[in-house]
Design an enzyme around this catalytic site. Structure first.
Site, PDB file in Angstrom:
ATOM      1  N   GLY A  51       0.869  -1.293  -0.020  1.00 49.15           N
ATOM      2  CA  GLY A  51      -0.062   0.065  -0.040  1.00 49.15           C
ATOM      3  C   GLY A  51       0.821   1.167  -0.150  1.00 49.15           C
ATOM      4  O   GLY A  51       1.979   1.093   0.771  1.00 49.15           O
ATOM      5  N   ILE A  72       1.897   3.193   7.014  1.00 51.76           N
ATOM      6  CA  ILE A  72       1.112   3.967   7.923  1.00 51.76           C
ATOM      7  C   ILE A  72       0.923   2.991   9.325  1.00 51.76           C
ATOM      8  O   ILE A  72       0.524   3.729  10.048  1.00 51.76           O
ATOM      9  CB  ILE A  72      -0.330   4.486   7.570  1.00 51.76           C
ATOM     10  CG1 ILE A  72      -1.186   3.404   7.014  1.00 51.76           C
ATOM     11  CG2 ILE A  72      -0.226   5.535   6.136  1.00 51.76           C
ATOM     12  CD1 ILE A  72      -2.741   3.894   6.820  1.00 51.76           C
ATOM     13  N   ASP A  73       0.858   1.971   9.094  1.00 56.49           N
ATOM     14  CA  ASP A  73       0.466   0.969  10.128  1.00 56.49           C
ATOM     15  C   ASP A  73       1.626   0.841  11.232  1.00 56.49           C
ATOM     16  O   ASP A  73       1.310   0.367  12.462  1.00 56.49           O
ATOM     17  CB  ASP A  73       0.342  -0.532   9.671  1.00 56.49           C
ATOM     18  CG  ASP A  73      -0.776  -0.502   8.645  1.00 56.49           C
ATOM     19  OD1 ASP A  73      -1.479   0.418   8.440  1.00 56.49           O
ATOM     20  OD2 ASP A  73      -0.821  -1.691   7.629  1.00 56.49           O
ATOM     21  N   HIS A 117      -4.198  -2.292   9.903  1.00 48.95           N
ATOM     22  CA  HIS A 117      -4.312  -3.693   9.646  1.00 48.95           C
ATOM     23  C   HIS A 117      -4.379  -4.304  10.991  1.00 48.95           C
ATOM     24  O   HIS A 117      -5.187  -4.270  11.788  1.00 48.95           O
ATOM     25  CB  HIS A 117      -3.003  -4.125   8.848  1.00 48.95           C
ATOM     26  CG  HIS A 117      -3.131  -5.440   8.278  1.00 48.95           C
ATOM     27  ND1 HIS A 117      -2.042  -6.269   8.108  1.00 48.95           N
ATOM     28  CD2 HIS A 117      -4.056  -6.149   7.842  1.00 48.95           C
ATOM     29  CE1 HIS A 117      -2.471  -7.614   7.528  1.00 48.95           C
ATOM     30  NE2 HIS A 117      -3.860  -7.590   7.445  1.00 48.95           N
ATOM     31  N   ARG A 161     -23.283   7.360  15.267  1.00 51.88           N
ATOM     32  CA  ARG A 161     -22.842   7.280  13.960  1.00 51.88           C
ATOM     33  C   ARG A 161     -21.412   6.642  13.690  1.00 51.88           C
ATOM     34  O   ARG A 161     -20.594   6.721  14.835  1.00 51.88           O
ATOM     35  CB  ARG A 161     -22.869   8.934  13.441  1.00 51.88           C
ATOM     36  CG  ARG A 161     -24.222   9.426  13.420  1.00 51.88           C
ATOM     37  CD  ARG A 161     -25.170   9.000  12.266  1.00 51.88           C
ATOM     38  NE  ARG A 161     -26.395   9.692  12.472  1.00 51.88           N
ATOM     39  CZ  ARG A 161     -27.530   9.453  12.905  1.00 51.88           C
ATOM     40  NH1 ARG A 161     -27.431   8.207  13.541  1.00 51.88           N
ATOM     41  NH2 ARG A 161     -28.629  10.026  12.869  1.00 51.88           N
TER      42      ARG A 161
HETATM   43  O1  F6P Z   1      -0.836  -1.336   4.852  1.00 50.30           O
HETATM   44  C1  F6P Z   1      -1.615  -0.203   5.063  1.00 50.30           C
HETATM   45  C2  F6P Z   1      -2.985  -0.264   4.908  1.00 50.30           C
HETATM   46  O2  F6P Z   1      -3.467   1.076   4.454  1.00 50.30           O
HETATM   47  C3  F6P Z   1      -3.795  -0.960   5.874  1.00 50.30           C
HETATM   48  O3  F6P Z   1      -3.915   0.024   7.169  1.00 50.30           O
HETATM   49  C4  F6P Z   1      -4.842  -1.299   5.231  1.00 50.30           C
HETATM   50  O4  F6P Z   1      -5.341  -2.525   6.080  1.00 50.30           O
HETATM   51  C5  F6P Z   1      -4.571  -1.714   4.075  1.00 50.30           C
HETATM   52  O5  F6P Z   1      -3.243  -0.953   3.924  1.00 50.30           O
HETATM   53  C6  F6P Z   1      -5.527  -1.412   3.177  1.00 50.30           C
HETATM   54  O6  F6P Z   1      -4.995  -1.922   2.045  1.00 50.30           O
HETATM   55  P1  F6P Z   1      -5.706  -1.701   0.267  1.00 50.30           P
HETATM   56  O7  F6P Z   1      -5.327   0.059   0.008  1.00 50.30           O
HETATM   57  O8  F6P Z   1      -5.135  -2.537  -0.458  1.00 50.30           O
HETATM   58  O9  F6P Z   1      -7.096  -1.701   0.418  1.00 50.30           O
END
Ligand code: F6P
Length: 375
Positions: free
Chosen positions: A13, A135-136, A180, A292
């Site tokens: 990502g 970002i994780d 994640h 919400r």
């Molecule tokens: O690993 C970065 C991340 O943004 C995670 O936080 C998230 O679970 C995942 O990628 C989302 O992945 P994608 O952009 O493939 O939907």
């Protein structure tokens, strides 16, 4: 001495800071060490398909502040590459591309998956250097990954904004934060934004405990509650099934049974938005307050990198160039204290850095009154 040829790719990502890191590698590699640099498009897929872009000073200019990656990225894995209607091991083809370009080394920028894939190529004889981005913030052996600080700022800003509308309407607002299976982003943004409940994957939650925390707030006259939920957060029951499934997968020999278990694990992993929506509905029912849901999603990965991410990406990128010059391979450049330190890829690949139970920030959250949903 002949010019040294370096390849570079971004995989997994995207995140803010990737371009700053590409620039950080490229400026010294080309300008100081006289290397030649080519970028592969769209991660390992571009390496397989030999789709390149020659990086020079002009292309590296003006990208420090831009989000995303000028190289493009993908989640493709070298050894499990979708090709037509098949999934194939294409590592051999990638080794051929590396040789065709007479590369001396390949720099891979990515998260946990990328570290694993880069090690795979390193084990096949390629000279590899990696950088930790996501970002994780869940890459092991590094204090922090670039991309994290920017996403943390975006999530915190969102929580700030949700406060005023939650108060006006006397509502619960649940906000789903990426990460994640790690809780770094939700915990950080929850603390910085003053969320009243913070749910992270590392601490399985009990719905009643969360509802009770909100009821207590209402009783004490508070007109709103902000619930920051990591996308990987799980109730105690879900966490139990997840652990059991993982153990079952590890001990199952049959390929087809393993595939079924893997599908169940993936389903648990992919339930994100649905899970948070159900949680929102459950809290509404249990507390009698209107609730919400806001899912921040990919907003957290977009836009300009923060100053901290630009600095980190540039520091790690330039340290990677120094490693290339010193011909030090099979390493990831980690951030340790104020230093950029090469650590063996073997110590990084296949490991995840989760929030430890005794992390000081967990205590910080509790001491400021946040409910962490514990059973
Ligand atoms: O690993 C970065 C991340 O943004 C995670 O936080 C998230 O679970 C995942 O990628 C989302 O992945 P994608 O952009 O493939 O939907």
């Amino acid at each position: 001495m002949p010019t040294r040829n370096i390849g570079i790719l971004t995989s997994g990502g995207d995140c803010p800071g990737l371009n700053a890191a590409i620039r950080g590698v490229g400026k010294p590699a080309i300008g100081k060490y006289g290397m030649s640099l080519i970028g592969f498009r769209d991660g390992f897929r571009g390496l397989m398909q030999d789709r390149i872009i020659r990086l020079d000073d002009e292309l590296l200019s003006g990208i420090l502040t831009s989000g995303g990656t000028i190289l493009g990225t993908s989640r493709d894995k070298p050894n499990k590459m979708p090709v037509g209607d098949k999934v194939l091991d294409m590592t051999g083809v990638m080794v051929e591309t590396y040789k065709r370009h007479h590369l001396d080394a390949l720099v891979c920028l990515g998260g946990g998956g990328t570290q694993k894939n880069a090690k795979l190529l390193h084990d096949l004889g390629l000279n590899v250097v990696t950088l930790p981005k996501t970002i994780d913030n869940d890459v092991s052996m590094t204090d922090v990954t670039f991309g994290f600080d920017t996403a943390l700022g975006i999530a915190t800003d969102a929580i700030d904004k949700l406060h005023s509308t939650a108060t006006s309407h006397n509502r619960i607002i649940v906000v789903e934060i990426m990460g994640h299976r790690a809780g770094w982003l939700a915990l950080g943004a929850g603390i910085a934004g003053g969320a009243d409940v913070i749910l992270i994957p590392e601490i399985p939650y009990d719905l009643e405990s969360v509802a009770n925390a909100i009821r207590r707030r209402t009783k004490s006259g508070k007109r709103f509650s902000i619930v920051a939920v990591a996308e990987g957060a799980m109730s105690a029951d879900e966490a139990k099934s997840f652990t059991e499934l993982k153990a079952l997968k590890a001990e199952t020999k049959s390929k087809s049974q393993r595939a079924t278990i893997k599908a169940d694990l993936t389903a648990l992993d992919n339930r994100r938005g649905d899970h948070t929506l159900n949680l929102t509905r459950d809290l509404e029912k249990l507390t009698g307050l209107e609730a919400r849901l806001t899912i921040l999603g990919h907003l957290q990965r977009g836009g300009t990198p923060s100053a901290a991410d630009r600095m980190l990406a540039t520091q790690l990128g330039t340290a990677a160039a120094q490693c290339l010059e010193a011909e030090q391979y099979g390493v990831m450049i980690a951030s340790r204290g104020d230093q950029a330190v090469p650590v063996p890829l073997a110590d990084v690949a296949g490991k995840k850095k989760l929030v430890p139970a005794d992390h000081p920030l967990i205590q910080t959250a509790r001491l400021t009154g946040a409910c962490l949903g514990d059973v």
